[in-house]
Design a protein around this motif. Structure first.
Motif, mmCIF file in Angstrom:
data_model
loop_
_atom_site.group_PDB
_atom_site.id
_atom_site.type_symbol
_atom_site.label_atom_id
_atom_site.label_comp_id
_atom_site.label_asym_id
_atom_site.label_seq_id
_atom_site.Cartn_x
_atom_site.Cartn_y
_atom_site.Cartn_z
ATOM 1 N N UNK A 106 0.851 -1.190 0.000
ATOM 2 C CA UNK A 106 0.000 0.000 0.000
ATOM 3 C C UNK A 106 0.885 1.236 0.000
ATOM 4 N N UNK A 107 0.727 2.122 -0.988
ATOM 5 C CA UNK A 107 1.566 3.335 -0.995
ATOM 6 C C UNK A 107 1.229 4.213 0.208
ATOM 7 N N UNK A 108 2.210 4.956 0.699
ATOM 8 C CA UNK A 108 1.946 5.876 1.807
ATOM 9 C C UNK A 108 0.927 6.918 1.344
ATOM 10 N N UNK A 109 1.167 7.461 0.153
ATOM 11 C CA UNK A 109 0.202 8.394 -0.439
ATOM 12 C C UNK A 109 -0.384 7.748 -1.684
ATOM 13 N N UNK A 110 -1.640 7.456 -1.626
ATOM 14 C CA UNK A 110 -2.283 6.799 -2.766
ATOM 15 C C UNK A 110 -2.702 7.854 -3.776
ATOM 16 N N UNK A 111 -2.165 7.696 -4.980
ATOM 17 C CA UNK A 111 -2.528 8.599 -6.053
ATOM 18 C C UNK A 111 -3.852 8.155 -6.668
ATOM 19 N N UNK A 112 -3.877 6.953 -7.187
ATOM 20 C CA UNK A 112 -5.092 6.436 -7.817
ATOM 21 C C UNK A 112 -5.523 5.153 -7.129
ATOM 22 N N UNK A 113 -6.736 5.176 -6.612
ATOM 23 C CA UNK A 113 -7.312 3.983 -6.003
ATOM 24 C C UNK A 113 -8.207 3.309 -7.030
#
Ligand SMILES: [Zn+2]
Length: 194
Positions: free
Chosen positions: A35-42
């Motif tokens: 899981x990215x720390x900051x999700x750009x596109x979910x």
């Protein structure tokens, strides 16, 4: 009367056996790692695939079905790469995949109305999770299976925009005379700029 040990699964809202819960926890563990720390596109799908080989975050690295289609659509090749490398690439791009139901639909031949009901029932929990925990910059609705609830999803307060393909979820299967995948890529490229 025998006592039932069935519980309601917190990942999908379905009545769950111990095995169901165990599989849910396993998928959660695989997924959390990338899981990215900051999700750009979910990327939001309808429900987890029955077959683990179709599950994007499975460590086997076979990437079949839904997983293969999504990786191809976002332009991540799997040839000659280990699963970890592919997962890390997907993560680095700020992508994260989840489903309204974080488990497969239980029971064979679930009627469309039942599936729709199960999806609808989960939407408030999905909205809370997206808004408070995942906090993506945008959500892209994926797969035909989500069509029946896509208007409900648009009405949710997700704290970000929801990208659709002409009012429908993006479909990643190639079909003759259609260019869904191109439209998906255009939407994704446009989204990456903001
Ligand atoms: Zn479940």
């Amino acid at each position: 009367m025998t006592s039932s040990s069935a519980l309601v699964c917190d990942g999908c809202g379905q009545m769950a056996s111990a095995e169901h819960i165990a599989r849910r926890l396993q998928r959660l563990e695989w997924t959390t790692r990338y899981r990215p720390v900051h999700i750009n596109t979910l990327f939001l799908g309808a429900f987890s695939p029955q077959d683990e080989k179709d599950f994007l975050y499975a460590p086997g690295g076979e990437f079949r079905g839904q997983a293969a289609l999504l990786l191809e659509a976002v332009g991540i090749s799997t040839a000659g790469k280990s699963a970890e490398v592919v997962h890390a690439e997907f993560q680095r791009a700020g992508f994260f995949l989840t489903h309204v139901l974080e488990c497969p639909i239980e029971g064979v031949g679930s009627l469309p109305a039942e599936v729709q009901g199960a999806l609808k029932a989960r939407l408030p929990a999905v909205a809370t999770r997206v808004r408070r925990s995942l906090k993506p910059k945008r959500v892209m609705a994926l797969t035909e299976a989500l069509s029946s609830v896509v208007q409900d999803i648009v009405m949710l307060d997700l704290g970000c925009s929801v990208l659709l393909d002409r009012g429908k979820p993006f479909r990643l299967e190639k079909s003759p005379g259609e260019n869904e995948v191109e439209r998906f890529r255009e939407a994704l490229a446009g989204a990456a700029k903001d």
